[in-house]
Each structure stands twice: as structure tokens, then as C-alpha cells.
Scaffold this motif. Structure first.
Motif, PDB file in Angstrom:
ATOM      1  N   TRP A  17       0.842  -1.239   0.061  1.00 34.00           N
ATOM      2  CA  TRP A  17       0.216   0.159   0.004  1.00 34.00           C
ATOM      3  C   TRP A  17       1.024   1.331  -0.027  1.00 34.00           C
ATOM      4  CZ3 TRP A  17      -4.550  -0.553  -1.740  1.00 34.00           C
ATOM      5  CH2 TRP A  17      -5.100  -2.149  -1.538  1.00 34.00           C
ATOM      6  N   TYR A  21       0.541   4.112  -2.861  1.00 38.15           N
ATOM      7  CA  TYR A  21      -0.029   5.452  -2.784  1.00 38.15           C
ATOM      8  C   TYR A  21       1.266   6.309  -3.078  1.00 38.15           C
ATOM      9  CZ  TYR A  21      -4.413   3.575  -0.675  1.00 38.15           C
ATOM     10  OH  TYR A  21      -5.355   2.917  -0.436  1.00 38.15           O
ATOM     11  N   TRP A  38     -12.033   2.107  -4.920  1.00 40.24           N
ATOM     12  CA  TRP A  38     -12.137   0.619  -4.945  1.00 40.24           C
ATOM     13  C   TRP A  38     -13.483   0.270  -5.027  1.00 40.24           C
ATOM     14  CZ3 TRP A  38      -8.222  -3.039  -5.080  1.00 40.24           C
ATOM     15  CH2 TRP A  38      -6.954  -2.574  -5.107  1.00 40.24           C
ATOM     16  N   GLY A  67      -8.988   2.454   6.956  1.00 39.56           N
ATOM     17  CA  GLY A  67      -8.294   2.275   5.630  1.00 39.56           C
ATOM     18  C   GLY A  67      -8.623   3.129   4.615  1.00 39.56           C
ATOM     19  N   CYS A  68      -8.605   4.417   4.975  1.00 41.79           N
ATOM     20  CA  CYS A  68      -9.428   5.156   4.212  1.00 41.79           C
ATOM     21  C   CYS A  68      -8.769   5.309   2.800  1.00 41.79           C
ATOM     22  CB  CYS A  68      -9.254   6.733   4.877  1.00 41.79           C
ATOM     23  SG  CYS A  68      -7.891   7.095   5.045  1.00 41.79           S
ATOM     24  N   GLY A  69      -7.512   5.033   2.591  1.00 45.82           N
ATOM     25  CA  GLY A  69      -6.895   5.163   1.229  1.00 45.82           C
ATOM     26  C   GLY A  69      -6.776   6.856   0.820  1.00 45.82           C
ATOM     27  N   ASP A  89      -5.356   5.448   8.358  1.00 45.00           N
ATOM     28  CA  ASP A  89      -5.018   4.364   7.398  1.00 45.00           C
ATOM     29  C   ASP A  89      -3.434   4.069   7.773  1.00 45.00           C
ATOM     30  OD1 ASP A  89      -5.528   3.644   4.270  1.00 45.00           O
ATOM     31  OD2 ASP A  89      -3.654   2.734   4.980  1.00 45.00           O
ATOM     32  N   TYR A  90      -3.061   2.661   7.768  1.00 41.40           N
ATOM     33  CA  TYR A  90      -1.622   2.570   8.304  1.00 41.40           C
ATOM     34  C   TYR A  90      -0.467   3.114   7.266  1.00 41.40           C
ATOM     35  CZ  TYR A  90      -1.370  -2.046   6.070  1.00 41.40           C
ATOM     36  OH  TYR A  90      -1.520  -3.173   5.021  1.00 41.40           O
ATOM     37  N   LEU A 114      -2.722   5.134  11.578  1.00 42.77           N
ATOM     38  CA  LEU A 114      -3.062   4.254  12.349  1.00 42.77           C
ATOM     39  C   LEU A 114      -3.236   3.061  11.904  1.00 42.77           C
ATOM     40  CD1 LEU A 114      -4.471   4.258  15.520  1.00 42.77           C
ATOM     41  CD2 LEU A 114      -6.518   3.770  14.255  1.00 42.77           C
ATOM     42  N   ASP A 115      -2.613   1.979  12.702  1.00 45.98           N
ATOM     43  CA  ASP A 115      -2.536   0.482  12.329  1.00 45.98           C
ATOM     44  C   ASP A 115      -3.696   0.038  13.082  1.00 45.98           C
ATOM     45  OD1 ASP A 115      -2.532  -2.022  12.026  1.00 45.98           O
ATOM     46  OD2 ASP A 115      -0.365  -2.240  12.381  1.00 45.98           O
ATOM     47  N   LEU A 116      -4.743  -0.279  12.468  1.00 46.22           N
ATOM     48  CA  LEU A 116      -6.209  -0.747  12.921  1.00 46.22           C
ATOM     49  C   LEU A 116      -5.945  -2.381  13.649  1.00 46.22           C
ATOM     50  CD1 LEU A 116      -8.047   0.255   9.937  1.00 46.22           C
ATOM     51  CD2 LEU A 116      -8.667   0.821  12.369  1.00 46.22           C
ATOM     52  N   LYS A 134     -14.374   0.321   3.595  1.00 43.90           N
ATOM     53  CA  LYS A 134     -14.731  -0.620   2.096  1.00 43.90           C
ATOM     54  C   LYS A 134     -13.096  -0.983   1.829  1.00 43.90           C
ATOM     55  CE  LYS A 134     -15.679   2.492  -1.508  1.00 43.90           C
ATOM     56  NZ  LYS A 134     -14.345   2.762  -2.135  1.00 43.90           N
ATOM     57  N   GLY A 135     -13.103  -2.419   1.767  1.00 41.69           N
ATOM     58  CA  GLY A 135     -11.878  -3.038   1.046  1.00 41.69           C
ATOM     59  C   GLY A 135     -10.708  -3.354   2.033  1.00 41.69           C
ATOM     60  N   THR A 136     -10.842  -2.615   3.455  1.00 40.25           N
ATOM     61  CA  THR A 136     -10.067  -2.654   4.333  1.00 40.25           C
ATOM     62  C   THR A 136      -9.743  -4.097   5.079  1.00 40.25           C
ATOM     63  OG1 THR A 136      -9.776  -0.265   4.630  1.00 40.25           O
ATOM     64  CG2 THR A 136      -8.957  -1.631   6.468  1.00 40.25           C
TER      65      THR A 136
HETATM   66  C1  LIG Z   1      -8.335  -1.992  -0.696  1.00 39.81           C
HETATM   67  S1  LIG Z   1      -7.772  -0.510  -0.217  1.00 39.81           S
HETATM   68  C2  LIG Z   1      -9.434   0.505   0.136  1.00 39.81           C
HETATM   69  C3  LIG Z   1      -9.023   1.866   0.343  1.00 39.81           C
HETATM   70  C4  LIG Z   1     -10.455   2.845   0.559  1.00 39.81           C
HETATM   71  N1  LIG Z   1     -10.982   2.320   1.637  1.00 39.81           N
HETATM   72  C5  LIG Z   1     -11.304   2.968  -0.496  1.00 39.81           C
HETATM   73  O1  LIG Z   1     -12.280   2.437  -0.671  1.00 39.81           O
HETATM   74  O2  LIG Z   1     -10.849   3.480  -1.684  1.00 39.81           O
HETATM   75  C6  LIG Z   1      -7.409  -1.052   1.436  1.00 39.81           C
HETATM   76  C7  LIG Z   1      -6.840   0.012   2.513  1.00 39.81           C
HETATM   77  O3  LIG Z   1      -6.701  -0.616   3.903  1.00 39.81           O
HETATM   78  C8  LIG Z   1      -5.432   0.138   4.377  1.00 39.81           C
HETATM   79  N2  LIG Z   1      -5.112  -0.876   5.462  1.00 39.81           N
HETATM   80  C9  LIG Z   1      -4.942  -2.124   5.359  1.00 39.81           C
HETATM   81  N3  LIG Z   1      -4.492  -2.766   6.610  1.00 39.81           N
HETATM   82  C10 LIG Z   1      -4.712  -1.930   7.458  1.00 39.81           C
HETATM   83  C11 LIG Z   1      -4.440  -1.779   8.793  1.00 39.81           C
HETATM   84  N4  LIG Z   1      -3.941  -2.761   9.418  1.00 39.81           N
HETATM   85  N5  LIG Z   1      -4.501  -0.597   9.464  1.00 39.81           N
HETATM   86  C12 LIG Z   1      -4.968   0.632   8.649  1.00 39.81           C
HETATM   87  N6  LIG Z   1      -4.985   0.607   7.378  1.00 39.81           N
HETATM   88  C13 LIG Z   1      -5.109  -0.545   6.620  1.00 39.81           C
HETATM   89  C14 LIG Z   1      -4.535   0.082   3.141  1.00 39.81           C
HETATM   90  O4  LIG Z   1      -3.316   1.012   3.385  1.00 39.81           O
HETATM   91  C15 LIG Z   1      -5.569   0.386   2.061  1.00 39.81           C
HETATM   92  O5  LIG Z   1      -5.586   1.955   1.922  1.00 39.81           O
END
Ligand SMILES: C[S@@+](CC[C@H](N)C(=O)[O-])C[C@H]1O[C@@H](n2cnc3c(N)ncnc32)[C@H](O)[C@@H]1O
Length: 221
Positions: A17, A21, A38, A67-69, A89-90, A114-116, A134-136
Motif C-alpha cells: 500500500w 500510494y 475501490w 483504511g481510508c486510502g 490508514d496505516y 493508524l494501524d487498525l 470499504k476494502g480494508t
Molecule cells: C482496498 S484499499 C481500500 C481503500 C479505501 N477504503 C477505498 O475504498 O478506496 C485497503 C486500504 O486498507 C488499508 N489498510 C490495510 N490494512 C490496514 C491496517 N492494518 N490498518 C490501517 N489501514 C490498513 C490500506 O493501506 C488501504 O488503504
């Protein structure tokens, strides 16, 4: 009964990621492209429309996008008049991209690295009215190293951000409705499904994307 784990992939790693980015920041700076939304813009619009129809989600409700991207759903919500928006987002590069986009559009959206999977840090954020993903969860499910444990850590963080009135809105393309319900069963109850387009194959109806809303499980009184 439990779900079958997915095969690990690079999409389950922070390095992936960060690199992705970093590339998107470059594109944004050179020609204003905000990067990937996404699961397409429609899935985002469906969720925003669901939120807008609810009388119990006020304009100043506290939102967190996990995981806002690039933060585009928060941009959409800000444009619809929601005022209390946080994206985490991490990936520091994701937060940099999202912050730049919000600043350029003169929108008041907060972002934080932030690491979730870090329960202590998650706890510090407090309670939100709407917790959005969404996607996280999908990305975390692809972690090459013990994804089951990572999924549980993540769901504990989500639960810690909710009270009995909060909504957890999740969009996934890796898990079906039934699989999400099964995996969330101990911590969350299904509130509703946000309808997504379905396809029919061999007489069986399915959807490529799932959007669902959950509430935190309450103890029986
Ligand atoms: C498929 S992308 C989706 C991005 C955004 N939510 C969107 O819909 O466009 C997944 C996202 O989750 C974040 N992510 C994955 N694992 C994570 C974690 N442990 N903590 C925080 N963010 C995380 C990634 O960096 C990435 O931005």
C-alpha cells in the motif's frame, strides 16, 4: 462453523500500500488524478445514499473511515454536509494523499496514521456513530501471516469504536453476506444489507460486491 481463509497476497501487506500510494501521490501532483476508488464509484454512492436516508445519522455524527486510502468517501460525505469526519490508514502515504486532496478541495476532514491491528491506539480514538470500511477488512484478510488472528484483532478494534447505537458499514468483494455474518457473529449482529447489483450464473444468483450494516452485539438482559 468458520469461514475458509483466503490465500495470502501482497495486498495484505503495508509495503504494497505504501508503494501504491506513493505512485498515486505522484499522479495526483502531476495531473490531479485522485487515484483508485475501490470497487468503483457506484459502491461508494450506494453507501452514501444509505447514510443520507437515515434520520438517526445527523450531519454532525462522528464518522471514521477505516483504511481510508485516498479518502474519497469522506470527500463525498463532506460534500453532502457531514462535518465530523476522520480517516485513518496505516500507510502514511495514503494519509498524505487524502490530506492533500481534502486541503485542495477546501474540505475539513481529519486524517491520521493508524494501524487498525493496534488495539491500544484504536482505543484512544473513542466512540463513533458510523464506522465505515470499504476494502480494508478484505485487505487484512489477505495478510500472508495468520490472517484469522489479524481479522479478529481488527474486529475487536471496530467493536471498541462502537456503542449500541453505532453502525458498522462494510463493503467487501472477498466475502459474501453469509461469510461476513458468520465471521462477525460473536461481536456484531446484522442490521441490514445495502442492495448491490446481482448476476445470475447457472441458475444461481450472486453479487460481486457486498455492502452490509452491522450493530454491536449487546448482552442479553
Ligand atoms: C482496498 S484499499 C481500500 C481503500 C479505501 N477504503 C477505498 O475504498 O478506496 C485497503 C486500504 O486498507 C488499508 N489498510 C490495510 N490494512 C490496514 C491496517 N492494518 N490498518 C490501517 N489501514 C490498513 C490500506 O493501506 C488501504 O488503504
Amino acid at each position: 462453523m468458520s469461514v475458509e481463509e483466503l490465500n495470502g497476497s501482497e495486498l495484505g501487506t503495508k509495503e504494497y500500500w505504501e508503494k501504491s500510494y506513493q505512485r498515486e501521490i505522484k499522479n495526483y501532483k502531476s495531473h490531479g488524478d485522485v487515484g483508485e476508488i475501490w470497487f468503483d464509484e457506484d459502491s461508494q454512492i450506494r453507501v452514501v445514499n444509505w447514510i443520507m436516508k437515515r434520520d438517526d445519522i445527523a450531519d454532525d455524527a462522528k464518522f471514521i473511515d477505516l483504511g481510508c486510502g485516498n479518502g474519497m468517501i469522506l470527500v463525498e460525505l463532506a460534500n453532502e454536509g457531514y462535518t465530523n469526519l476522520l480517516g485513518v490508514d496505516y500507510s502514511p502515504k495514503a494519509v498524505e494523499l487524502a490530506s492533500n486532496i481534502a486541503k485542495d478541495q477546501k474540505l475539513d476532514i481529519k486524517y491520521q496514521v493508524l494501524d487498525l491491528l493496534d488495539a491500544n491506539e484504536c482505543q484512544k480514538l473513542g466512540i463513533f456513530n458510523v464506522v465505515h470500511d470499504k476494502g480494508t477488512y478484505d485487505a487484512i484478510s489477505l495478510n500472508p501471516d495468520n490472517p484469522k488472528e489479524k481479522r479478529e484483532l481488527y474486529l475487536d478494534c471496530v467493536k471498541g469504536m462502537m456503542d449500541e447505537n453505532s453502525f458498522f458499514v462494510i463493503t467487501s468483494c472477498n466475502w459474501t453476506d453469509e461469510e461476513l455474518i458468520l465471521s462477525f457473529n460473536e461481536k456484531f449482529d446484522k442490521f441490514c444489507t445495502i442492495p448491490t447489483p446481482t448476476f445470475k450464473f447457472g441458475g444461481k444468483v450472486g453479487s460481486v460486491i457486498t455492502s452490509m450494516v452491522f450493530k454491536k452485539k449487546t448482552l442479553p438482559s
